[in-house]
Design a protein around this motif. Structure first.
Motif, mmCIF file in Angstrom:
data_model
loop_
_atom_site.group_PDB
_atom_site.id
_atom_site.type_symbol
_atom_site.label_atom_id
_atom_site.label_comp_id
_atom_site.label_asym_id
_atom_site.label_seq_id
_atom_site.Cartn_x
_atom_site.Cartn_y
_atom_site.Cartn_z
ATOM 1 N N THR A 15 0.850 -1.185 0.000
ATOM 2 C CA THR A 15 0.000 0.000 0.000
ATOM 3 C C THR A 15 0.882 1.230 0.000
ATOM 4 O O THR A 15 1.935 1.259 0.631
ATOM 5 C CB THR A 15 -0.917 0.047 1.231
ATOM 6 O OG1 THR A 15 -0.108 0.128 2.405
ATOM 7 C CG2 THR A 15 -1.798 -1.186 1.296
ATOM 8 N N GLN A 75 -17.020 -5.406 -1.788
ATOM 9 C CA GLN A 75 -17.036 -4.407 -0.726
ATOM 10 C C GLN A 75 -18.339 -4.528 0.048
ATOM 11 O O GLN A 75 -19.424 -4.609 -0.540
ATOM 12 C CB GLN A 75 -16.903 -2.996 -1.296
ATOM 13 C CG GLN A 75 -16.849 -1.906 -0.226
ATOM 14 C CD GLN A 75 -16.777 -0.513 -0.818
ATOM 15 O OE1 GLN A 75 -16.764 -0.350 -2.042
ATOM 16 N NE2 GLN A 75 -16.741 0.498 0.034
ATOM 17 N N PRO A 120 -12.113 -0.192 6.791
ATOM 18 C CA PRO A 120 -11.774 -0.517 5.393
ATOM 19 C C PRO A 120 -11.375 -1.984 5.242
ATOM 20 O O PRO A 120 -10.193 -2.331 5.220
ATOM 21 C CB PRO A 120 -10.610 0.429 5.093
ATOM 22 C CG PRO A 120 -9.970 0.672 6.420
ATOM 23 C CD PRO A 120 -11.080 0.650 7.425
ATOM 24 N N LEU A 177 -11.900 -5.264 2.714
ATOM 25 C CA LEU A 177 -12.319 -5.689 1.391
ATOM 26 C C LEU A 177 -12.071 -7.184 1.241
ATOM 27 O O LEU A 177 -11.316 -7.797 2.002
ATOM 28 C CB LEU A 177 -11.555 -4.920 0.305
ATOM 29 C CG LEU A 177 -11.627 -3.389 0.379
ATOM 30 C CD1 LEU A 177 -10.718 -2.776 -0.671
ATOM 31 C CD2 LEU A 177 -13.054 -2.905 0.183
ATOM 32 N N TRP A 195 -16.560 4.772 3.031
ATOM 33 C CA TRP A 195 -15.493 4.054 2.340
ATOM 34 C C TRP A 195 -15.888 3.739 0.910
ATOM 35 O O TRP A 195 -17.037 3.392 0.619
ATOM 36 C CB TRP A 195 -15.166 2.762 3.083
ATOM 37 C CG TRP A 195 -14.679 2.957 4.478
ATOM 38 C CD1 TRP A 195 -15.377 2.754 5.633
ATOM 39 C CD2 TRP A 195 -13.380 3.407 4.873
ATOM 40 N NE1 TRP A 195 -14.605 3.054 6.730
ATOM 41 C CE2 TRP A 195 -13.368 3.460 6.293
ATOM 42 C CE3 TRP A 195 -12.230 3.781 4.184
ATOM 43 C CZ2 TRP A 195 -12.259 3.853 7.018
ATOM 44 C CZ3 TRP A 195 -11.131 4.178 4.897
ATOM 45 C CH2 TRP A 195 -11.144 4.211 6.291
ATOM 46 N N SER A 196 -14.930 3.860 0.026
ATOM 47 C CA SER A 196 -15.129 3.518 -1.380
ATOM 48 C C SER A 196 -13.890 2.799 -1.887
ATOM 49 O O SER A 196 -12.771 3.056 -1.427
ATOM 50 C CB SER A 196 -15.396 4.762 -2.231
ATOM 51 O OG SER A 196 -14.279 5.637 -2.196
ATOM 52 N N ALA A 197 -14.095 1.891 -2.810
ATOM 53 C CA ALA A 197 -12.986 1.127 -3.387
ATOM 54 C C ALA A 197 -13.302 0.844 -4.848
ATOM 55 O O ALA A 197 -14.461 0.567 -5.201
ATOM 56 C CB ALA A 197 -12.762 -0.180 -2.627
ATOM 57 N N ARG A 198 -12.272 0.910 -5.680
ATOM 58 C CA ARG A 198 -12.455 0.610 -7.094
ATOM 59 C C ARG A 198 -11.131 0.185 -7.699
ATOM 60 O O ARG A 198 -10.052 0.567 -7.239
ATOM 61 C CB ARG A 198 -13.001 1.824 -7.858
ATOM 62 C CG ARG A 198 -12.149 3.069 -7.780
ATOM 63 C CD ARG A 198 -12.676 4.175 -8.660
ATOM 64 N NE ARG A 198 -12.634 3.820 -10.067
ATOM 65 C CZ ARG A 198 -13.000 4.644 -11.050
ATOM 66 N NH1 ARG A 198 -13.456 5.847 -10.759
ATOM 67 N NH2 ARG A 198 -12.929 4.268 -12.302
ATOM 68 N N TRP A 199 -11.232 -0.658 -8.733
ATOM 69 C CA TRP A 199 -10.039 -1.093 -9.444
ATOM 70 C C TRP A 199 -9.483 0.043 -10.290
ATOM 71 O O TRP A 199 -10.230 0.899 -10.780
ATOM 72 C CB TRP A 199 -10.360 -2.259 -10.370
ATOM 73 C CG TRP A 199 -10.666 -3.562 -9.714
ATOM 74 C CD1 TRP A 199 -11.881 -4.182 -9.656
ATOM 75 C CD2 TRP A 199 -9.750 -4.432 -9.046
ATOM 76 N NE1 TRP A 199 -11.779 -5.374 -8.987
ATOM 77 C CE2 TRP A 199 -10.486 -5.546 -8.600
ATOM 78 C CE3 TRP A 199 -8.389 -4.362 -8.781
ATOM 79 C CZ2 TRP A 199 -9.888 -6.605 -7.905
ATOM 80 C CZ3 TRP A 199 -7.797 -5.408 -8.093
ATOM 81 C CH2 TRP A 199 -8.535 -6.505 -7.664
ATOM 82 N N MET A 220 -5.716 -1.069 -6.866
ATOM 83 C CA MET A 220 -6.996 -0.467 -6.531
ATOM 84 C C MET A 220 -6.764 0.777 -5.680
ATOM 85 O O MET A 220 -5.694 0.942 -5.086
ATOM 86 C CB MET A 220 -7.883 -1.466 -5.773
ATOM 87 C CG MET A 220 -7.347 -1.849 -4.401
ATOM 88 S SD MET A 220 -8.350 -3.101 -3.559
ATOM 89 C CE MET A 220 -7.897 -4.558 -4.508
ATOM 90 N N VAL A 224 -8.468 2.933 -2.519
ATOM 91 C CA VAL A 224 -9.394 2.827 -1.390
ATOM 92 C C VAL A 224 -9.336 4.144 -0.628
ATOM 93 O O VAL A 224 -8.238 4.666 -0.353
ATOM 94 C CB VAL A 224 -9.023 1.657 -0.469
ATOM 95 C CG1 VAL A 224 -10.023 1.524 0.674
ATOM 96 C CG2 VAL A 224 -8.949 0.353 -1.256
ATOM 97 N N TYR A 253 -7.103 8.889 0.724
ATOM 98 C CA TYR A 253 -7.148 7.642 -0.029
ATOM 99 C C TYR A 253 -5.773 6.997 -0.013
ATOM 100 O O TYR A 253 -4.757 7.645 0.275
ATOM 101 C CB TYR A 253 -7.594 7.886 -1.471
ATOM 102 C CG TYR A 253 -6.612 8.706 -2.296
ATOM 103 C CD1 TYR A 253 -5.648 8.078 -3.091
ATOM 104 C CD2 TYR A 253 -6.648 10.087 -2.277
ATOM 105 C CE1 TYR A 253 -4.751 8.821 -3.836
ATOM 106 C CE2 TYR A 253 -5.762 10.837 -3.016
ATOM 107 C CZ TYR A 253 -4.815 10.196 -3.802
ATOM 108 O OH TYR A 253 -3.922 10.932 -4.535
#
Length: 600
Positions: free
Chosen positions: A3, A421, A427, A429, A471-475, A486, A488, A494
């Motif tokens: 990360t 998610q 957070p 996943l 919280w949001s997550a996307r590739w 990704m 996050v 983020y």
């Protein structure tokens, strides 16, 4: 797992948005728009916003990828075609939209709402290219198409929806040669005029009306183009009943589809409600329709008749599929255990003065890139994820999580990676990995294991203040030969996550994404070819080593990047014969192995 923490240091609302080609990421921090390169992690632009800009009600959008740098003053030296890339970004609040260009620091476009007589700006998006901006006003009063070249604007009255998440509008898809995320020319827009649903087909650039079609629906809920641009799917509200209309690209009604009659009146458990979700299966041959009756119908585009039924039952008894249930111990440690069948997942809680019949139906449905796997969620069991193998036409893996599922996302380039998610306060996943050659006929297949749990609480702090974290997550849309990544984040920051570690940056790869001349790239490559410098190791060889912070420094990632070890066994994702299989697959349908193509 690695990360990189690039969280803002300000205690203010923050919005982040990666570009469609994962070359940059933009973040709205305080009163500044910061754009960072995802190759070097260096800050490319730091744009101050006026004091009148409302940061709390802002939105960010990138332009569609463009292969040619139209804003460049001189053409690039290299004769090869440059990869598609987003060159412009907009930031908008309720009254003003500002557009910036990464190729020219002095270029700026400002679109003002004026007196605001038609309401505030609800949704702002780029149009078919980087020279057009679409703005939806409040109360669905109008949608405006702005040209950044000429300053010309076109008003489209009475759009049915506010344009958020692409609901009620869409450009006809273009060919893949025009780039990832590229858009076509014709705009399809649902409108509502004197109580009648209308389909508007608008011409490119001028937005003149090509065709104005009065729909047969009573309350149309959305419009979807097929990936080949031949068909338009429009479905009616669930309260009207099961009604799906298929239109040709020029607006002619081809067929109206209704639900087949059940053998028994009480078979579905609920009568009178119809369609909840509609998605085109990759490959242009199939259309998936999720209904309130907890069934997914897959239609053939040759006849638009149902050929596959994916039923979700309240009690899971599928011997050919593996069922995993999430467990949480007293210390908060999460793990998956094999559930004995038949298994009964928890049902959605019934609120006061409510019936359980209203909380059911397929609300989430996602297909992987090659259309061989499908992930679904039934609202009656919101914590359960069904992963279907469309070759064997049966469930492959069923996951029962501890919290309701919020989103299902397949990786845009890797068809075996599913990001799940849930509505956690932290957070957390879930990364499900499906081997491309795994068989779904045996529950003992080791490749159908449980998903990996990614707990990122130690990598990103919760937002400051009393407001709960969103919280949001996307590739990130990385290339197939690159390791998946990704983003996050929440309202105030983020992080970027590489579940398999980062790719090593070769020396002859350009460090400056915006340098179209490519001087450093050409010179470094020349030194390697002439033997002046040794050949750097390939990515496959680099992936065998540890991906700690020292490796990150050698790979050219900026100082201050934090790396975390974890996720043993990620090498099992590599497959030497994957590319050969894709190369020999041709344009065969995903249902060829099931024999369904022989029926039509």
């Amino acid at each position: 797992m690695e990360t990189t923490d690039v969280s803002p240091q300000y205690k203010a609302t923050s919005l982040s948005a990666p570009s469609p080609t994962a070359s940059h990421i933009a973040c709205l921090t305080g009163a500044r728009l910061q754009i960072r390169s995802l190759v070097t992690f260096e800050l490319v632009r730091n744009i101050p916003l006026p004091q009148t800009h409302d940061v709390r009600r802002s939105q960010i959008a990138w332009s569609p990828p463009s292969a040619s740098p139209s804003g460049a003053s001189t053409p690039p030296r290299r004769s090869s075609v440059l990869p598609p890339r987003s060159h412009r970004i907009l930031v908008a609040d309720d009254d003003t939209t500002r557009v910036y260009d990464l190729r020219d620091d002095n270029w700026t476009a400002v679109i003002s709402n004026g007196s605001g007589g038609m309401g505030k700006n609800v949704t702002v998006e780029f149009g078919r290219d980087e020279d057009e901006v679409l703005i939806w006003s409040d109360f669905a009063s109008r949608a405006m198409a702005w040209s950044l070249k000429t300053g010309r604007t076109v008003d489209i009255r009475d759009p049915k929806f506010s344009g958020k998440d692409g609901r009620g509008w869409g450009y006809r898809p273009c060919s893949e040669e025009q780039g990832v995320g590229g858009r076509g020319s014709v705009l399809a827009l649902l409108c509502r005029s004197p109580g009648v649903d209308m389909l508007m087909l608008l011409a490119p650039k001028t937005y003149d009306v090509i065709n104005r079609v009065e729909l047969t629906t009573q309350d149309a809920q959305g419009v979807r183009w097929s990936s080949d641009g031949r068909w338009l799917a429009i479905w009616d509200a669930a309260s009207v009943g099961y009604s799906l209309c298929i239109y040709t690209a020029d607006g002619h009604l081809y067929r109206t589809i209704s639900r087949e009659l059940p053998d028994e009146p009480s078979e579905w458990g609920i009568e009178g409600l119809g369609i909840k979700t509609v998605e085109w299966v990759p490959g242009d041959d199939w259309l998936a329709v999720g209904g309130w009756d907890r069934r997914v119908r897959i239609l053939s585009t040759k006849t638009f008749s149902p050929v596959v039924y994916l039923d979700h039952t309240a009690e899971i008894c599928v011997p050919s599929a593996s069922v995993y249930m999430e467990q949480i111990d007293a210390r908060g440690f999460r793990s998956f255990e094999v559930a004995q069948q038949p298994a009964t997942p928890p049902k959605a809680p019934v609120e006061k003065n409510d019936t359980g019949l209203m909380k059911q139906g397929i609300s989430a449905m996602a297909f992987n890139k090659d259309g061989t796997l499908c992930a679904t969620r039934d609202d009656s069991t919101p914590t359960t994820v069904w992963i279907w193998d469309l070759r064997s036409l049966q469930p492959r893996t069923i996951l029962i999580l501890h919290s309701p599922v919020k989103a299902l996302q397949w990786h845009p380039s890797h068809p075996s990676h599913l990001l799940i998610q849930s509505v956690h306060d932290s957070p957390t996943l879930y990364l499900y990995t499906a081997h491309p050659f795994a068989s779904s006929t045996s529950s003992s297949d080791p490749t159908t294991g449980p998903p990996t749990i990614l707990s990122l609480a130690d990598n990103i702090a919760k937002p400051v203040g009393s407001a709960p974290a969103k919280w949001s997550a996307r590739w990130l849309t990385t290339e197939p030969d690159q390791k998946p990544a990704m983003v996050v984040g929440h309202q105030q920051g983020y992080i970027l996550v590489w579940p398999q570690g980062k790719d090593q940056i070769l020396r002859f790869q350009s460090r400056d994404d915006d340098d179209d001349d490519g001087d450093e790239s050409d010179d470094s490559l020349y030194d390697i070819l002439t033997g002046r410098t040794p050949v750097p190791p390939l990515r496959n060889s680099a992936s065998r080593h540890s991906c700690g912070s020292e490796d990150a420094g050698e790979d050219g990632y900026g100082t201050g990047a934090r790396s975390v070890q974890g996720l043993d066994g990620t090498g099992s994702l590599d497959d030497t014969f994957r590319e050969k299989r894709e190369a020999t697959g041709g344009d065969k349908s995903v249902f060829d192995e099931s024999g369904l193509d022989e029926m039509f």
